[in-house]
Design a protein around this motif. Structure first.
Motif, PDB file in Angstrom:
ATOM      1  N   THR A 274     -60.020  24.092 155.680  1.00 46.02           N
ATOM      2  CA  THR A 274     -60.710  24.139 154.390  1.00 46.02           C
ATOM      3  C   THR A 274     -61.663  22.962 154.186  1.00 46.02           C
ATOM      4  N   ALA A 275     -61.360  21.829 154.800  1.00 47.40           N
ATOM      5  CA  ALA A 275     -62.211  20.656 154.626  1.00 47.40           C
ATOM      6  C   ALA A 275     -63.442  20.678 155.534  1.00 47.40           C
ATOM      7  N   ARG A 276     -63.472  21.584 156.458  1.00 45.53           N
ATOM      8  CA  ARG A 276     -64.567  21.633 157.436  1.00 45.53           C
ATOM      9  C   ARG A 276     -65.820  22.232 156.792  1.00 45.53           C
TER      10      ARG A 276
ATOM     11  N   MET B 178     -53.558  32.552 175.669  1.00 46.55           N
ATOM     12  CA  MET B 178     -52.440  33.115 174.941  1.00 46.55           C
ATOM     13  C   MET B 178     -52.471  32.617 173.498  1.00 46.55           C
ATOM     14  N   ILE B 179     -52.092  33.489 172.602  1.00 47.90           N
ATOM     15  CA  ILE B 179     -52.070  33.152 171.187  1.00 47.90           C
ATOM     16  C   ILE B 179     -50.767  32.405 170.884  1.00 47.90           C
ATOM     17  N   ARG B 180     -50.878  31.244 170.268  1.00 51.23           N
ATOM     18  CA  ARG B 180     -49.704  30.454 169.875  1.00 51.23           C
ATOM     19  C   ARG B 180     -49.155  30.913 168.526  1.00 51.23           C
ATOM     20  N   PHE B 181     -50.063  31.012 167.532  1.00 53.76           N
ATOM     21  CA  PHE B 181     -49.666  31.514 166.219  1.00 53.76           C
ATOM     22  C   PHE B 181     -50.874  32.085 165.509  1.00 53.76           C
ATOM     23  N   PHE B 182     -50.590  32.904 164.512  1.00 57.69           N
ATOM     24  CA  PHE B 182     -51.614  33.549 163.692  1.00 57.69           C
ATOM     25  C   PHE B 182     -51.269  33.253 162.238  1.00 57.69           C
ATOM     26  N   LEU B 183     -52.226  32.701 161.499  1.00 55.74           N
ATOM     27  CA  LEU B 183     -52.004  32.352 160.092  1.00 55.74           C
ATOM     28  C   LEU B 183     -53.051  33.006 159.206  1.00 55.74           C
ATOM     29  N   LEU B 184     -52.611  33.397 158.038  1.00 56.68           N
ATOM     30  CA  LEU B 184     -53.509  33.885 157.006  1.00 56.68           C
ATOM     31  C   LEU B 184     -53.175  33.086 155.758  1.00 56.68           C
ATOM     32  N   GLN B 185     -54.118  32.274 155.300  1.00 54.48           N
ATOM     33  CA  GLN B 185     -53.877  31.376 154.170  1.00 54.48           C
ATOM     34  C   GLN B 185     -54.976  31.544 153.133  1.00 54.48           C
ATOM     35  N   ASN B 186     -54.617  31.327 151.874  1.00 59.88           N
ATOM     36  CA  ASN B 186     -55.644  31.360 150.836  1.00 59.88           C
ATOM     37  C   ASN B 186     -56.231  29.957 150.643  1.00 59.88           C
ATOM     38  N   ARG B 187     -57.198  29.837 149.744  1.00 66.37           N
ATOM     39  CA  ARG B 187     -57.871  28.547 149.535  1.00 66.37           C
ATOM     40  C   ARG B 187     -56.947  27.471 149.001  1.00 66.37           C
ATOM     41  N   GLN B 188     -55.903  27.867 148.281  1.00 70.37           N
ATOM     42  CA  GLN B 188     -54.973  26.894 147.709  1.00 70.37           C
ATOM     43  C   GLN B 188     -53.943  26.400 148.729  1.00 70.37           C
ATOM     44  N   GLY B 189     -53.912  26.992 149.899  1.00 70.42           N
ATOM     45  CA  GLY B 189     -52.983  26.550 150.930  1.00 70.42           C
ATOM     46  C   GLY B 189     -51.727  27.385 151.033  1.00 70.42           C
ATOM     47  N   LYS B 190     -51.630  28.437 150.256  1.00 75.13           N
ATOM     48  CA  LYS B 190     -50.466  29.319 150.310  1.00 75.13           C
ATOM     49  C   LYS B 190     -50.596  30.216 151.541  1.00 75.13           C
ATOM     50  N   THR B 191     -49.587  30.181 152.390  1.00 75.83           N
ATOM     51  CA  THR B 191     -49.599  30.999 153.594  1.00 75.83           C
ATOM     52  C   THR B 191     -49.163  32.414 153.228  1.00 75.83           C
ATOM     53  N   ARG B 192     -50.036  33.378 153.479  1.00 76.76           N
ATOM     54  CA  ARG B 192     -49.762  34.771 153.161  1.00 76.76           C
ATOM     55  C   ARG B 192     -49.212  35.536 154.354  1.00 76.76           C
ATOM     56  N   LEU B 193     -49.505  35.080 155.549  1.00 77.69           N
ATOM     57  CA  LEU B 193     -49.015  35.715 156.766  1.00 77.69           C
ATOM     58  C   LEU B 193     -48.861  34.637 157.818  1.00 77.69           C
TER      59      LEU B 193
ATOM     60  N   VAL C 183     -59.049  28.790 166.115  1.00 69.84           N
ATOM     61  CA  VAL C 183     -60.205  29.649 165.888  1.00 69.84           C
ATOM     62  C   VAL C 183     -59.984  30.266 164.515  1.00 69.84           C
ATOM     63  N   TYR C 184     -60.904  30.025 163.598  1.00 64.58           N
ATOM     64  CA  TYR C 184     -60.688  30.490 162.229  1.00 64.58           C
ATOM     65  C   TYR C 184     -61.937  31.174 161.691  1.00 64.58           C
ATOM     66  N   ARG C 185     -61.720  31.951 160.655  1.00 63.46           N
ATOM     67  CA  ARG C 185     -62.821  32.590 159.953  1.00 63.46           C
ATOM     68  C   ARG C 185     -62.409  32.805 158.501  1.00 63.46           C
ATOM     69  N   ARG C 186     -63.350  32.617 157.618  1.00 57.20           N
ATOM     70  CA  ARG C 186     -63.069  32.788 156.195  1.00 57.20           C
ATOM     71  C   ARG C 186     -63.664  34.107 155.714  1.00 57.20           C
ATOM     72  N   TYR C 187     -62.832  34.888 155.062  1.00 56.06           N
ATOM     73  CA  TYR C 187     -63.273  36.116 154.415  1.00 56.06           C
ATOM     74  C   TYR C 187     -62.859  36.012 152.955  1.00 56.06           C
ATOM     75  N   ALA C 188     -63.837  35.991 152.060  1.00 60.04           N
ATOM     76  CA  ALA C 188     -63.610  35.814 150.626  1.00 60.04           C
ATOM     77  C   ALA C 188     -62.769  34.555 150.418  1.00 60.04           C
ATOM     78  N   GLY C 189     -61.581  34.663 149.853  1.00 59.53           N
ATOM     79  CA  GLY C 189     -60.741  33.493 149.604  1.00 59.53           C
ATOM     80  C   GLY C 189     -59.649  33.297 150.627  1.00 59.53           C
ATOM     81  N   LEU C 190     -59.716  34.015 151.757  1.00 58.22           N
ATOM     82  CA  LEU C 190     -58.663  33.923 152.769  1.00 58.22           C
ATOM     83  C   LEU C 190     -59.193  33.338 154.071  1.00 58.22           C
ATOM     84  N   PHE C 191     -58.369  32.491 154.682  1.00 52.80           N
ATOM     85  CA  PHE C 191     -58.688  31.914 155.979  1.00 52.80           C
ATOM     86  C   PHE C 191     -57.772  32.543 157.028  1.00 52.80           C
TER      87      PHE C 191
END
Length: 152
Positions: free
Chosen positions: A50-52, A1-16, A68-76
């Motif tokens: 980001t530190a990984r 089950m999914i606990r949460f879904f995050l979309l963050q930029n490189r600076q740490g700003k959460t976009r979603l 479980v994460y993946r980076r696309y351009a400047g978004l994680f």
């Protein structure tokens, strides 16, 4: 089950940020501590992701779940799932979500997500429901979102 879904930029700003299971809190019944806990977890997840180094896998065990994460351009794109769930299927889930955004916005960028966050949330809601994957057909999801858009 999914606990949460995050979309963050490189600076740490959460976009979603979509939480399907509320974070554990120390004080029972305090809503403000839940929001503080979410912000703390989001900051810690960003720091871990980001530190990984790129030579390591895209899976991190964190507290009582797996990131479980993946980076696309400047978004994680990060999904927190149960420890026993299949990591590769959720990595594909992240990729499908990015493909959905790319199809809907025609070459999506961070500004599309910022200025059209309500559409991004509607795509996510058509894709995932209550922490489970609801639909995997890209065409079906996009058709439903476009139908909802016409109804507005």
């Amino acid at each position: 089950m999914i606990r949460f879904f995050l979309l963050q930029n490189r600076q740490g700003k959460t976009r979603l940020s979509k939480w399907y299971v509320p974070p554990p809190t120390n004080l029972q019944g305090a809503t403000s501590s839940g929001e503080v806990e979410k912000a703390r977890i989001e900051a810690e997840v960003h720091r871990l992701v980001t530190a990984r180094d790129k030579k390591y896998t895209n899976f991190i065990e964190y507290n009582s779940y797996k990131l479980v994460y993946r980076r696309y351009a400047g978004l994680f794109f990060t999904i927190a799932v149960d420890l026993t769930d299949n990591e590769l299927s959720y990595l594909e889930t992240v990729h499908l979500f990015v493909e959905l955004l790319d199809s809907f916005f025609s070459n999506v960028c961070e500004l599309d997500i910022v200025f059209n966050f309500n559409k991004v949330y509607s795509i996510l809601d058509e894709f995932m429901l209550a922490g489970e994957i609801e639909e995997t057909s890209k065409r079906e999801i996009l058709d439903r979102v476009k139908l909802l858009e016409k109804m507005e």
